[in-house]
Structures are given as C-alpha cells and as structure tokens.
Design a protein around this motif. Structure first.
Motif, PDB file in Angstrom:
ATOM      1  N   ARG A  93      17.219  36.629  10.055  1.00 18.62           N
ATOM      2  CA  ARG A  93      17.442  36.069   8.523  1.00 18.62           C
ATOM      3  C   ARG A  93      18.831  36.828   8.077  1.00 18.62           C
ATOM      4  O   ARG A  93      19.914  36.566   7.760  1.00 18.62           O
ATOM      5  N   MET A  94      19.069  38.092   8.666  1.00 22.68           N
ATOM      6  CA  MET A  94      20.180  38.935   8.701  1.00 22.68           C
ATOM      7  C   MET A  94      21.496  38.157   9.563  1.00 22.68           C
ATOM      8  O   MET A  94      22.665  38.735   9.144  1.00 22.68           O
ATOM      9  N   SER A  95      21.112  37.419  10.214  1.00 18.56           N
ATOM     10  CA  SER A  95      22.251  36.690  11.168  1.00 18.56           C
ATOM     11  C   SER A  95      22.576  35.383  10.645  1.00 18.56           C
ATOM     12  O   SER A  95      23.160  34.578  11.294  1.00 18.56           O
ATOM     13  N   GLY A  96      22.046  35.139   9.377  1.00 18.96           N
ATOM     14  CA  GLY A  96      22.255  33.679   8.881  1.00 18.96           C
ATOM     15  C   GLY A  96      21.226  32.903   8.638  1.00 18.96           C
ATOM     16  O   GLY A  96      21.210  31.692   8.348  1.00 18.96           O
ATOM     17  N   ALA A  97      19.820  32.897   9.325  1.00 16.14           N
ATOM     18  CA  ALA A  97      19.064  32.052   9.476  1.00 16.14           C
ATOM     19  C   ALA A  97      18.281  32.111   8.016  1.00 16.14           C
ATOM     20  O   ALA A  97      17.900  32.978   7.467  1.00 16.14           O
ATOM     21  N   PHE A  98      18.056  30.799   7.345  1.00 15.99           N
ATOM     22  CA  PHE A  98      17.015  30.738   6.301  1.00 15.99           C
ATOM     23  C   PHE A  98      15.742  29.763   6.790  1.00 15.99           C
ATOM     24  O   PHE A  98      15.858  28.974   7.695  1.00 15.99           O
ATOM     25  N   PHE A  99      14.678  30.184   6.167  1.00 17.27           N
ATOM     26  CA  PHE A  99      13.366  29.838   6.759  1.00 17.27           C
ATOM     27  C   PHE A  99      12.526  28.518   6.126  1.00 17.27           C
ATOM     28  O   PHE A  99      12.634  28.468   4.924  1.00 17.27           O
ATOM     29  N   MET A 113       9.191  33.571  11.570  1.00 17.68           N
ATOM     30  CA  MET A 113       8.818  34.574  10.736  1.00 17.68           C
ATOM     31  C   MET A 113       7.449  35.518  11.151  1.00 17.68           C
ATOM     32  O   MET A 113       7.480  36.671  10.907  1.00 17.68           O
ATOM     33  N   GLY A 114       6.828  34.850  11.874  1.00 19.32           N
ATOM     34  CA  GLY A 114       5.717  35.425  12.525  1.00 19.32           C
ATOM     35  C   GLY A 114       6.018  36.739  13.328  1.00 19.32           C
ATOM     36  O   GLY A 114       5.346  37.829  13.468  1.00 19.32           O
ATOM     37  N   MET A 115       7.326  36.643  13.834  1.00 17.04           N
ATOM     38  CA  MET A 115       7.931  37.684  14.692  1.00 17.04           C
ATOM     39  C   MET A 115       8.457  38.442  13.916  1.00 17.04           C
ATOM     40  O   MET A 115       9.822  38.567  13.698  1.00 17.04           O
ATOM     41  N   LYS A 116       7.858  39.511  13.217  1.00 12.69           N
ATOM     42  CA  LYS A 116       8.228  40.592  11.907  1.00 12.69           C
ATOM     43  C   LYS A 116       9.897  40.840  12.157  1.00 12.69           C
ATOM     44  O   LYS A 116      10.567  40.361  11.554  1.00 12.69           O
ATOM     45  N   LYS A 148       1.772  32.181  21.856  1.00 13.29           N
ATOM     46  CA  LYS A 148       2.391  32.173  20.820  1.00 13.29           C
ATOM     47  C   LYS A 148       3.655  33.004  20.554  1.00 13.29           C
ATOM     48  O   LYS A 148       4.025  34.071  21.378  1.00 13.29           O
ATOM     49  N   GLU A 149       4.501  32.698  19.568  1.00 13.35           N
ATOM     50  CA  GLU A 149       5.712  33.249  19.266  1.00 13.35           C
ATOM     51  C   GLU A 149       5.638  34.687  18.968  1.00 13.35           C
ATOM     52  O   GLU A 149       4.960  34.733  17.938  1.00 13.35           O
ATOM     53  N   SER A 150       6.032  35.693  19.617  1.00 15.66           N
ATOM     54  CA  SER A 150       5.672  37.110  19.087  1.00 15.66           C
ATOM     55  C   SER A 150       6.965  38.141  19.702  1.00 15.66           C
ATOM     56  O   SER A 150       7.253  37.700  20.744  1.00 15.66           O
ATOM     57  N   THR A 151       7.211  38.940  18.967  1.00 19.27           N
ATOM     58  CA  THR A 151       7.946  40.041  19.315  1.00 19.27           C
ATOM     59  C   THR A 151       7.795  40.656  20.957  1.00 19.27           C
ATOM     60  O   THR A 151       8.664  40.644  21.730  1.00 19.27           O
TER      61      THR A 151
END
Length: 609
Positions: free
Chosen positions: A183-189, A173-176, A285-288
């Motif tokens: 999320r639009m490809s089916g992930a729920f967090f 989620m941190g990777m805006k 850290k995970e980031s875009t």
C-alpha cells in the motif's frame, strides 16, 4: 539481430538495456537513496493521498449514489457516508517514497540473485516520459507472475519515471505486513467481485478517475485481471478499462494515453505452483510466512526478464469515428449509467487490441520453440512406442537446457522430456509428477501460440474441410476460430482478417497456393501444416473430451464447482487406460475455457439453482 536488417518488412525493434548490470557494479544503498525527481503531468493538481480521499467523498457522483442507496435501503445518509469512508480506507494507497526506497534496496539484492539480467527497451521509457507530461497515463502490463508489479515500480524508479498507483486484488490484504508495505508503495486494493454493490462501485470508480484526472500518478492495472497460469494471454476484463476511458468519453480530459507493457520471463517463479494448481493439487494460501518460506527460491536461477514498453495508444484516436460522445451531454455527468451498446463494443475492441499489442512485443527465448518441439516428439513417440529425442547442440539452446533442467534430460546426445514414455504402466503418484512436467513444458509452448494460432487454425481447417474449395476451408476456419475464441486472443469481428493473414503467411512460406476457388497444399507444405495443426491438437482433444464427458457422464445437472473435479476424474481414467494422447487435457484452464465456449455457443445451458 543481424538477419533482421535484411527484411524490410520487419520494423526495427528497440534495443534492450540490462538494468542489473549497473546494480552489479555500484552501491545498492546509493541507488536506493539517490535523488529521485520524476517529471509529472503538466496539468497535475498537487495533492496528498489523504486529500484524494476527501475529494472522492465530496464528489457529486458519490453524493448522488449515497442518496440513492439511502432511498433504497432506508439507512441514514450519514451512516452510509461512514461506511463509504471505511471502504475508502480499506481501498486507498498511500504512496511513500521511503517505502519505495526500501524496496529499491531489497529488490536489487533479490533480483541480482534470481536473474541473469533485466532488460528494458529505453526508447519505450522515453516515449512513456513524454506521454506522462502530456496526458493522464494508464499502464497495462501483461500478468504472468506476482513479480510483475514490483518489477514495474522498480524499473520506473530506476529510470526516474513517475511511480504508478496499482490496482491489486484483496488477497494481498491477508498478508498483513506485506499488504501495508505494498500500500505504501502505491497499491490500492479492490475486492475481486462487488457485483451489485452500488456504493462500492461508485467509490472505486471515482477514486481511480480522481487519481487519473488530477495526474496524481500513472494508473497501472492488469487487463487480464489475474495472473495467467498457462503463459498465454487471458481474455481481457473490461471493468477498469471502462473506468479509465470514462473521463475522456465525458470530455473531462482531452485524451488518455494507454501504454501496453510486455513482461517476458525466461522462467516464471511460480512455474511448478501453476502446474499443480491447474491439476487441482491444492495451493498454499498467500501469507507473509509463506513468503519467507519462498526464500529457497533465491538459490535458483531464473534466467533473464525482458520488459518492453509499447507505443502509447491515444484513447482519443482509438475512439475517432467509433464513438459519438454527444450522448454524454444529455444526462448530468455525475449520474452513473450503464455504458451504451457502442461504448461497450468500443471498450471491448480496444481491450483486445491492447492485449494483442502486449503479445506482439513479448520476447520469446529459444527454449519456447524447443519446448514446442519436445512436446510434439513426446506425443509422437508415445504413439509409436519409440524413444527419440531431438538433436540440438547450439550454445544458445544448451544454456536454456541448464535453466530448465527440471523438465528435460539428455540421453545419447538427444534431448527428451524428463518423462518415461509409457504412462500407463505407472501408478497415479508418478502420474501427477509427469503431468506437472508436461504442463510446465506446455506453458512454454503457449508463449509462442500467439505467433502460430492463426496459421494453425487454417492448417486445421484445411485438414477438416470436406473439400479444398476456398469457401469450404473458410467455413471450417470460421467454425474453429469461433470455437476457440475463449482460448486464444482472437479479436471479435476479425474472422476475415485473421483468415487472410493466415493465408498470406502460409503462401509466403511456400506451404500453400491459391487458385481462384481452391486451396492447394504444396509438396513441402505438408510438414509445415502438420507442425502447425499438431500445435493445436491438445486443445482440440481437450474440447472433444469435455464434450464427451458431458454426453456420457454428466447425465445429472452439475454445479460449476463440481464440473472441474468430475471432468478431471473422467480424463484421468481415460489417460490411464491409454485412450487419450495428451496429458495437457488435465489442465483446469482448458476445461474452464471449453465450458465457457460451449455456453457461448448455446450447447450447454446455465440455470440458476
């Protein structure tokens, strides 16, 4: 494949089909825009992502918990409903075919650059199609890389299978931008931990169960709960498995089908990241932006991937004779309760069986054996101060040597690890460079451990038992197996089975003979047993050094946070002094597992600060 046919004991394996071949020969755009018409669950209630949310918010389960939380905290129920609605917004997926098509296009480009092939067993896909029509389906892939869930959806889109909804950790989620795309490809967090948060737990479990019962989509999650940094399976986490089995246990659906999926990478994208992480070298850290920096990865070659869809497992048949479901008739279904003893042990046993199924369908490349041998030679040479390598010439092996050229070198036609033999002469900068290579190699050896671990435990047991009496050897085996049950996937309560399986294998290979009471090692058996027990040596030494640390150094009490850095410092000192043989004992995973084992065995106590 040819030798397989001769041994009737080996069941015929499914054939693999390379799905990239077609991508290399036809238009990616056409593929991304093609007609996609998956077959759905026959009992599906057609509903949108937003309808799902309102179904969850209106469920009896949630009403009950909201009233409970209201009583406990004194907050107004309306405020709690607001809060629930906000949590659900943060959590929910909103699967959109357009996003999936975008991914289908971009991933095709990336995959063709990164991988030689992506091979899938088509029989497994057909079995999955069938299962999806009949029952709610849960997909359980192994987890070695961030690639796993993109890869899964990509494959299912390719074969016209219903796209899954996927449980993902909040760290994305941190990777805006990326988070929203996923999320639009089916992930729920989901939050990594929500301990006693009743409202969160109720929302989460109700959300997953609603999607499952309605046949909205197959539900996908990782049994291991996180990526394995070491390439061996992690002890399964039970939270989500409990949730997806619940509708069956409460008689809300006739059955649930669980499909273990084994994803084998010839070379994992995160290879060096993992080694550094295990050595405590800080990770980004995970980031875009980090993702775009990762573009230099695209110039590398990562070999092939094999994805094996296992036999669908019916929860109904797993529970046959193990669980009495009448217990659920005594209390209204919507009232949350702790699972009873028999349910808890049923879910735990099932989890282990499913991880074992994942392991058994992994595809091992020749390099896995080469790495195992190289590590053994490296340590023997170090002990003897020699520089031997292994003479390996076949074409298969040479292709894997080019793939892993960062880890090996060839010297006078002999293959060795790309490491100087005598560590002690080196300063600590080079120390970590060497450690990264050794740990990376170890992660390849680890892929084969599930094949060898039972016979290897037996080999060690024979080595350490006080006599060759069968009972003595069994006691020794039993102790070692218990000690290492945080380290390897060893099913609870299966000690005797594992012992017998190990005996059978070693007798079959001609390494052991059994009389009524005794275990005898044959003339040719010594080499086999040496190879097997050497495989477990680093783990043995790792556990020993942790015990030594706790006895010698840890006079004060330690917090869990301090434990790893302190052990690491202790081990590094011993390694530089030439007092330890295996650099692998630096792995924080090994250290965590040994601490967990010592806690479980009651040798170490945990106290609340």
């Amino acid at each position: 494949g040819k030798t397989r046919a001769l041994d009737p004991m080996l069941k015929k394996r499914d054939d693999f089909e390379d799905i990239l071949e077609e991508r290399r020969n036809s238009s990616d755009l056409k593929y991304a825009l093609r007609c996609y018409t998956p077959v759905l669950y026959k009992g599906v209630t057609p509903c949108t992502s937003s309808m799902l949310k309102s179904m969850v918010l209106q469920s009896d389960q949630l009403h009950y918990v909201i009233n409970q939380v209201s009583k406990e905290t004194g907050k107004a129920t309306d405020d709690i409903k607001e809060e629930a609605s906000a949590i659900l917004e943060e959590m929910a997926q909103c699967l959109q075919l357009s996003t999936v098509r975008f991914f289908a296009f971009t991933l095709s480009k990336a995959f063709k650059t990164l991988f030689r092939s992506i091979c899938v067993n088509e029989d497994g896909i057909q079995r999955l199609q069938q299962a999806i029509q009949e029952h709610p389906v849960v997909l359980l892939p192994s987890h070695r890389s961030y690639m796993d869930f993109l890869l899964m959806s990509y494959i299912l889109y390719t074969y016209d299978v219903a796209l899954p909804v996927i449980a993902a950790g909040m760290d994305f989620m941190g990777m805006k931008f990326v988070g929203e795309m996923l999320r639009m490809s089916g992930a729920f967090f989901i939050r990594r931990s929500f301990g006693g948060d009743k409202l969160y737990w109720a929302l989460f479990s109700e959300y997953v169960k609603t999607m499952l019962k309605n046949g909205f989509a197959p539900v996908e999650f990782f049994l291991e709960g996180t990526r394995s940094r070491t390439s061996k399976s992690l002890t399964p986490k039970l939270g989500l498995l409990n949730i997806v089995m619940d509708p069956f246990l409460k008689g809300e659906v006739f059955d649930v089908n669980v499909v273990p999926v084994s994803i084998s990478y010839e070379r994992v994208l995160e290879e060096t990241l993992y080694a550094r992480e295990l050595l405590g070298i800080p990770k980004p850290k995970e980031s875009t932006s980090g993702l775009f920096k990762a573009r230099k990865i695209l110039s590398e070659d990562y070999g092939s991937i094999h994805v094996y869809f296992g036999q669908p497992v019916s929860v109904r048949s797993l529970a046959q004779g193990k669980v009495n479901r009448c217990q659920f008739n005594l209390v209204p279904r919507h009232i949350p309760r702790r699972p009873s003893e028999d349910i808890a042990s049923f879910v735990n046993d099932s989890a282990y069986r499913l991880v074992r199924a994942q392991e058994e369908n992994m595809v091992l490349k020749p390099w896995v054996l080469v790495a195992s041998l190289l590590l053994q030679y490296h340590h023997q040479n170090q002990a003897a101060g020699q520089k031997r390598g292994i003479a390996l010439v076949t074409q298969v092996v040479s292709s894997s040597l080019t793939l892993h050229r960062g880890l090996v070198r060839i010297c006078e036609d002999k293959v060795q690890l790309a490491v100087e033999q005598d560590i002690t002469t080196y300063l600590s900068t080079v120390f970590y460079y060497i450690a990264v290579i050794l740990l990376s190699c170890a992660s390849y050896r680890n892929q084969a451990l599930h094949v060898f671990v039972r016979p290897a435990l037996l080999a060690l047991a024979i080595h350490t038992a006080s006599s060759n009496q069968k009972q003595e050897v069994f006691n020794s085996f039993s102790f070692l197996r218990n000690m290492f049950s945080n380290e390897f996937i060893l099913c609870p309560g299966a000690t005797v089975q594992d012992f017998e399986e190990a005996c059978y294998l070693l007798v079959k290979t001609g390494a052991l003979q059994f009389t009524q009471q005794e275990v005898l090692v044959t003339e040719r058996g010594h080499r086999t047993l040496a190879f097997l027990s050497t495989m477990l040596d680093p783990f043995l030494q790792g556990y020993q050094v942790v015990c030594r640390f706790l006895c010698e150094e840890a006079t004060e009490t330690l917090t869990e946070k301090q434990f790893i850095p302190a052990v690491r410092k202790f081990i590094k000192k011993l390694l530089l002094a030439g007092r330890l043989r295996y650099m692998e004992v630096l792995s924080s995973d090994l250290q965590k597992n040994s601490l967990a084992a010592l806690l479980r065995l009651g040798a170490v106590r945990k106290m609340k600060g």
